[in-house]
Design an enzyme around this catalytic site. Structure first.
Site, PDB file in Angstrom:
ATOM      1  N   ARG A   1       8.023  -5.891  -2.036  1.00 18.64           N
ATOM      2  CA  ARG A   1       8.458  -4.949  -3.075  1.00 18.64           C
ATOM      3  C   ARG A   1       9.191  -3.810  -2.375  1.00 18.64           C
ATOM      4  NH1 ARG A   1       4.885  -3.960  -7.776  1.00 18.64           N
ATOM      5  NH2 ARG A   1       6.890  -3.353  -8.629  1.00 18.64           N
TER       6      ARG A   1
ATOM      7  N   GLY B   1       0.796  -1.024  -8.048  1.00 20.10           N
ATOM      8  CA  GLY B   1       0.492   0.390  -7.893  1.00 20.10           C
ATOM      9  C   GLY B   1       0.753   0.739  -6.447  1.00 20.10           C
TER      10      GLY B   1
ATOM     11  N   ASP C   1       6.066   6.183  -7.092  1.00 18.53           N
ATOM     12  CA  ASP C   1       6.227   5.134  -6.078  1.00 18.53           C
ATOM     13  C   ASP C   1       6.917   5.656  -4.831  1.00 18.53           C
ATOM     14  OD1 ASP C   1       5.981   3.633  -8.772  1.00 18.53           O
ATOM     15  OD2 ASP C   1       5.571   2.138  -7.220  1.00 18.53           O
TER      16      ASP C   1
END
Lengths: 359, 359
Positions: free
Chosen positions: A101, A59, A249
């Site tokens: 990420r 998340g 995101d």
């Protein structure tokens, strides 16, 4: 972070998605939900990088908070006695965490804040710099909880009583340092007395909808119905969805939204069925350096996440796999973007930059 | 069914999806693919009903063939010596098989053909009627193989060299008595020397795309790339799909198409991306008794098919599940319907009824 037990969000946040415990981070290992609720203790930078990379915590806002604490872990475990050696070590730590990420901008944003602290502490003894880093990480966390509350409040105003809300992936308390973004809106509407119910896309390949969204909403007493991602169109054609609400995101300057793979399809279906499609995200998700979504880096994850389920291979060997973890929803499919600073409507180039100035 | 070894389809059909073996039916147990290739021997009506209900054999045309053989199994195992008792028993057998799955019209269509044989054999000794039933079931099977060949030929004409084809679920040799409908087009184009490649939606919840389509295409040497159902929109937005090709379980008189859940979303995405969306099906899939798709019965399967994977529960207890097995794609999203009798274009009310007369 909220720890006032009279706070209506306290029940939702128990146990915390992640929290600082003196010399380590405790977090729910989300890969084990909903079967097991295991609290993982993370004590090293490598441990935090592994937890982020393996999606034990995921998340966009939550990994920002986690990465900030990861820097603190690096400072605590650092052997450097001199300021320069300490700064060099911290630069490595930040680079390691940044590489975990690529898509969520909040990760970079939080690490940039930590780097800013290091800049301001240049020349300070490592221990003093470390204390400043911890204060900043706690502030990132505390702020995120507050952002979720404000997003929830703004989103609540768009949510009618009785709303049947479709969501995708998990943009809830498990995805943030607070009550969530998209699900923060749901919790707030529920708390304000509205009867809201949620349809949760299961969200292949990692099933965050089935495992996480269904888990956290049902624990909070909010009615939730699970569906396969490919059934959302049918659900809408049966007239069962009043609005869609997802997280983000990264959001480009023109309002294009990168979010979990499948989000784009939900938006296309909403347009066809004339259903409002809302994105809920903290303002820090906005990346004004990117003019549009075409330049947002899209993480491709391993094929095994698709061809194996529970360790069992469900596709024959030797085939290719198309496995982007995210997609981009063009701004023209987004009815509104709900941020902590307010609700933005098209044209987003204007409305987002107006809020950017106001912040 | 094709058994000429010089036939180019022979390799594709080895081992057969199902075949009659003197006193029983041998079929690939599709629930075990791709991990294990197990040939199941079905000897009773109840065994056939179980195999259809549990999706050991599936695909609208294939379950029509299977049900026809199921009637033969009922005749073989019947103890009835008198014609009337035999007919009464056969009526029970047909009703049992008809109740296995509600959406695919081919099942009813094949059973109606078997009932027609019984009508024509009224008063005949059970053994003679049984032989006529076997002949009819073999004919249903042989015809289905021929229909697939003709569908493949018509569809090949619509398939350009180098085509990258998106398909959903499995409408291949495992779904029919021949080389398949949608995949029959692929096999035919491949055989005709075209370089075709396939993107296979994995097709939740039962993953027929990952397990079956990927298996049969890769065995046939056709390049196949697997994706989650929710990634099709992203794939199209990257310009990687030239056409979509799916099967059908029932087609209403106006051209509305019932097919595996998720098909509708593929069609919506194709429209947005200006990609042709083709449906391939034998003409027997057409149900002229239904004016439009709104009246097609849609099977809802058990929630456990969604919340459990490989016997492991992946969603928390106590939540609701929305689990239609099929959806309806409105005719206005269908570029063409490829049948054994030719290719139908909009308006389908006219083009389908023209072919109905020609048959």
């Amino acid at each position: 972070m909220p720890n006032d037990t009279t706070d209506w969000t306290a029940g939702i946040l128990d146990p915390p998605t992640l929290e600082w415990r003196g010399d380590h981070v405790a977090m729910i290992d989300q890969t084990l939900l909903p079967g097991e609720l295991v609290i993982l203790e993370v004590r090293t930078v490598e441990g935090m990088a592994e937890a982020i990379g393996a999606l034990r915590i995921r998340g966009a806002p939550a990994i920002g908070v986690a990465a900030a604490y990861g820097v603190v872990l690096g400072a605590l475990r650092s052997q450097a006695a001199e300021p320069d050696a300490f700064r060099a070590k911290m630069a490595e730590v930040i680079a390691r965490l940044r590489a975990t990420r690529p898509t969520a901008v909040n990760l970079s944003w939080a690490l940039d804040r930590m780097a800013g602290v290091l800049d301001r502490q240049a020349g300070a003894p490592p221990q003093q710099a470390g204390e400043a880093l911890l204060a900043e990480a706690r502030e990132v966390h505390r702020e995120d909880a507050g952002l979720c509350r404000r997003i929830g409040k703004h989103g609540d105003e768009l949510t009618p009583d009785g709303a049947r809300v479709l969501t995708h992936c998990n943009a809830g308390r498990l995805a943030t340092g607070g009550i969530g973004t998209a699900l923060g809106v749901i919790y707030t509407a529920h708390h304000s007395g509205k009867r809201v119910s949620v349809y949760a896309d299961e969200t292949r390949p990692l099933l965050q909808g089935a495992r996480l969204t269904a888990w956290e909403l049902s624990r909070a007493g909010i009615p939730v119905t699970l569906l396969c991602d490919n059934a959302a169109g049918r659900l809408m054609s049966e007239g069962k969805v009043d609005l869609a609400l997802v997280g983000a995101d990264r959001i480009a300057a023109n309002g294009d939204v990168a979010n979990k793979i499948g989000t784009y399809q939900v938006a296309v279906l909403c347009r066809r069925h004339e259903i409002p499609f809302y994105v809920a995200a903290p303002f820090s998700t906005l990346d004004l350096s990117l003019p549009d979504g075409g330049t947002i880096p899209i993480e491709k994850r391993g094929a095994e996440e698709i061809v194996e389920i529970c360790g069992r291979r469900l596709a024959p060997p030797g085939i290719d796999v198309f496995s982007p973890a995210f997609d981009v929803t063009p701004a023209n499919l987004v009815t509104a973007i709900i941020t902590d600073r307010g609700v933005c409507r098209p044209p987003y180039g204007e409305s987002l930059s107006r809020l950017a100035v106001s912040g």
